[in-house]
Design a protein around this motif. Structure first.
Motif, mmCIF file in Angstrom:
data_model
loop_
_atom_site.group_PDB
_atom_site.id
_atom_site.type_symbol
_atom_site.label_atom_id
_atom_site.label_comp_id
_atom_site.label_asym_id
_atom_site.label_seq_id
_atom_site.Cartn_x
_atom_site.Cartn_y
_atom_site.Cartn_z
ATOM 1 N N GLU A 81 0.847 -1.191 0.000
ATOM 2 C CA GLU A 81 0.000 0.000 0.000
ATOM 3 C C GLU A 81 0.883 1.242 0.000
ATOM 4 O O GLU A 81 1.879 1.303 0.720
ATOM 5 C CB GLU A 81 -0.876 -0.017 1.255
ATOM 6 C CG GLU A 81 -1.805 1.147 1.366
ATOM 7 C CD GLU A 81 -2.666 1.039 2.615
ATOM 8 O OE1 GLU A 81 -3.881 1.253 2.489
ATOM 9 O OE2 GLU A 81 -2.120 0.733 3.702
ATOM 10 N N PHE A 82 0.511 2.208 -0.806
ATOM 11 C CA PHE A 82 1.221 3.480 -0.931
ATOM 12 C C PHE A 82 0.263 4.587 -0.508
ATOM 13 O O PHE A 82 -0.814 4.718 -1.079
ATOM 14 C CB PHE A 82 1.667 3.713 -2.378
ATOM 15 C CG PHE A 82 2.468 2.578 -2.948
ATOM 16 C CD1 PHE A 82 3.842 2.534 -2.801
ATOM 17 C CD2 PHE A 82 1.842 1.545 -3.638
ATOM 18 C CE1 PHE A 82 4.581 1.488 -3.335
ATOM 19 C CE2 PHE A 82 2.575 0.495 -4.181
ATOM 20 C CZ PHE A 82 3.951 0.470 -4.018
ATOM 21 N N ARG A 83 0.653 5.382 0.506
ATOM 22 C CA ARG A 83 -0.184 6.496 0.980
ATOM 23 C C ARG A 83 0.651 7.757 1.069
ATOM 24 O O ARG A 83 1.805 7.720 1.507
ATOM 25 C CB ARG A 83 -0.695 6.223 2.388
ATOM 26 C CG ARG A 83 -1.742 5.198 2.502
ATOM 27 C CD ARG A 83 -2.338 5.297 3.894
ATOM 28 N NE ARG A 83 -2.842 4.014 4.319
ATOM 29 C CZ ARG A 83 -3.114 3.697 5.562
ATOM 30 N NH1 ARG A 83 -2.914 4.562 6.519
ATOM 31 N NH2 ARG A 83 -3.594 2.531 5.863
ATOM 32 N N ASP A 84 0.022 8.888 0.693
ATOM 33 C CA ASP A 84 0.705 10.163 0.883
ATOM 34 C C ASP A 84 0.940 10.372 2.370
ATOM 35 O O ASP A 84 0.067 10.079 3.192
ATOM 36 C CB ASP A 84 -0.142 11.327 0.333
ATOM 37 C CG ASP A 84 -0.248 11.289 -1.183
ATOM 38 O OD1 ASP A 84 0.699 10.822 -1.838
ATOM 39 O OD2 ASP A 84 -1.288 11.736 -1.707
ATOM 40 N N ASN A 85 2.122 10.858 2.718
ATOM 41 C CA ASN A 85 2.430 11.156 4.107
ATOM 42 C C ASN A 85 1.494 12.260 4.597
ATOM 43 O O ASN A 85 1.214 13.218 3.877
ATOM 44 C CB ASN A 85 3.900 11.588 4.218
ATOM 45 C CG ASN A 85 4.281 11.935 5.629
ATOM 46 O OD1 ASN A 85 4.058 13.057 6.071
ATOM 47 N ND2 ASN A 85 4.864 10.981 6.321
ATOM 48 N N ALA A 86 1.012 12.145 5.828
ATOM 49 C CA ALA A 86 0.053 13.105 6.386
ATOM 50 C C ALA A 86 0.601 14.529 6.435
ATOM 51 O O ALA A 86 -0.160 15.492 6.439
ATOM 52 C CB ALA A 86 -0.365 12.666 7.787
ATOM 53 N N PHE A 87 1.909 14.666 6.462
ATOM 54 C CA PHE A 87 2.519 15.992 6.539
ATOM 55 C C PHE A 87 2.874 16.543 5.157
ATOM 56 O O PHE A 87 3.563 17.542 5.042
ATOM 57 C CB PHE A 87 3.754 15.961 7.444
ATOM 58 C CG PHE A 87 3.410 15.538 8.844
ATOM 59 C CD1 PHE A 87 2.766 16.404 9.716
ATOM 60 C CD2 PHE A 87 3.698 14.254 9.274
ATOM 61 C CE1 PHE A 87 2.421 16.008 10.989
ATOM 62 C CE2 PHE A 87 3.364 13.850 10.553
ATOM 63 C CZ PHE A 87 2.724 14.724 11.419
ATOM 64 N N GLY A 88 2.402 15.851 4.110
ATOM 65 C CA GLY A 88 2.560 16.347 2.752
ATOM 66 C C GLY A 88 3.925 16.137 2.139
ATOM 67 O O GLY A 88 4.253 16.730 1.120
ATOM 68 N N ARG A 89 4.712 15.265 2.736
ATOM 69 C CA ARG A 89 6.047 15.037 2.193
ATOM 70 C C ARG A 89 6.319 13.533 2.114
ATOM 71 O O ARG A 89 6.299 12.842 3.118
ATOM 72 C CB ARG A 89 7.073 15.712 3.086
ATOM 73 C CG ARG A 89 8.437 15.627 2.506
ATOM 74 C CD ARG A 89 9.408 16.460 3.271
ATOM 75 N NE ARG A 89 10.726 16.082 2.779
ATOM 76 C CZ ARG A 89 11.824 16.593 3.178
ATOM 77 N NH1 ARG A 89 11.819 17.516 4.092
ATOM 78 N NH2 ARG A 89 12.967 16.189 2.684
ATOM 79 N N GLY A 90 6.558 13.048 0.926
ATOM 80 C CA GLY A 90 6.897 11.641 0.761
ATOM 81 C C GLY A 90 5.694 10.720 0.813
ATOM 82 O O GLY A 90 4.542 11.150 0.833
ATOM 83 N N THR A 91 5.999 9.421 0.827
ATOM 84 C CA THR A 91 4.972 8.379 0.755
ATOM 85 C C THR A 91 5.213 7.345 1.842
ATOM 86 O O THR A 91 6.342 6.889 2.032
ATOM 87 C CB THR A 91 5.024 7.685 -0.625
ATOM 88 O OG1 THR A 91 4.882 8.677 -1.645
ATOM 89 C CG2 THR A 91 3.941 6.639 -0.766
ATOM 90 N N GLU A 92 4.161 6.981 2.529
ATOM 91 C CA GLU A 92 4.224 5.877 3.486
ATOM 92 C C GLU A 92 3.941 4.590 2.716
ATOM 93 O O GLU A 92 2.996 4.532 1.933
ATOM 94 C CB GLU A 92 3.202 6.077 4.586
ATOM 95 C CG GLU A 92 3.509 7.279 5.450
ATOM 96 C CD GLU A 92 2.460 7.522 6.521
ATOM 97 O OE1 GLU A 92 1.659 6.600 6.815
ATOM 98 O OE2 GLU A 92 2.449 8.633 7.055
#
Length: 154
Positions: A81-92
């Motif tokens: 699973e690829f999710r945008d980081n909650a702080f708007g930087r990078g991917t979880e």
């Protein structure tokens, strides 16, 4: 967290032929069609394991799930699973890979001793994926091959 856009990470992973670049035990992956791929994987004690995997769910840019087919030497399944980081930087990135190694409980013990237990291996492969995606290479502790010495004449 990987400092790259979610879609870029998804696209790289979705082309399964890229996976041997950072998965230490994956020798090769051949695409059979849009949802099936054939894998050659290094197993315990030098065994080569053949897997045929099929995608069971694919949400572009977000999620890929797969499982083995009857043509596989072992049963396996997993998802990433690829999710945008909650702080708007990078991917979880989260991944789950499970399999029943050959030889049942004995195979699991051998896999753990050889550090090929799925959890350990998944963490290691995610670190290598992160390195490859952020820097374009994977750091290693292996010493480079020594440069050849010139012949000495006395």
């Amino acid at each position: 967290m990987i400092n790259r856009p979610r879609q870029q990470l998804y696209d790289f992973w979705r082309d399964f032929r890229n996976l041997p670049r950072f998965m230490e035990n994956v020798n090769s992956v051949d695409l059979l069609d849009d949802v099936r791929s054939s894998w050659s994987v290094a197993g315990p004690a030098g065994a080569e394991i053949e897997l045929v995997s099929e995608i069971t769910e694919d949400r572009p840019g977000e999620y890929i799930a797969w499982r083995s087919t009857e043509d596989s030497d072992i049963d396996h399944q997993g998802w990433i699973e690829f999710r945008d980081n909650a702080f708007g930087r990078g991917t979880e990135v989260r991944v789950l890979i499970s399999y029943d190694p050959p030889a049942g409980a004995v195979g699991k013990l051998v896999a753990k001793v050889m550090q090929r237990e799925p959890r350990v291996q998944a963490r290691r492969e995610l670190r290598r994926f992160k390195q490859l995606m952020e820097t374009g290479e994977i750091s290693t502790s292996k010493a480079p091959d020594a440069a050849p010495r010139a012949d000495r004449h006395f």
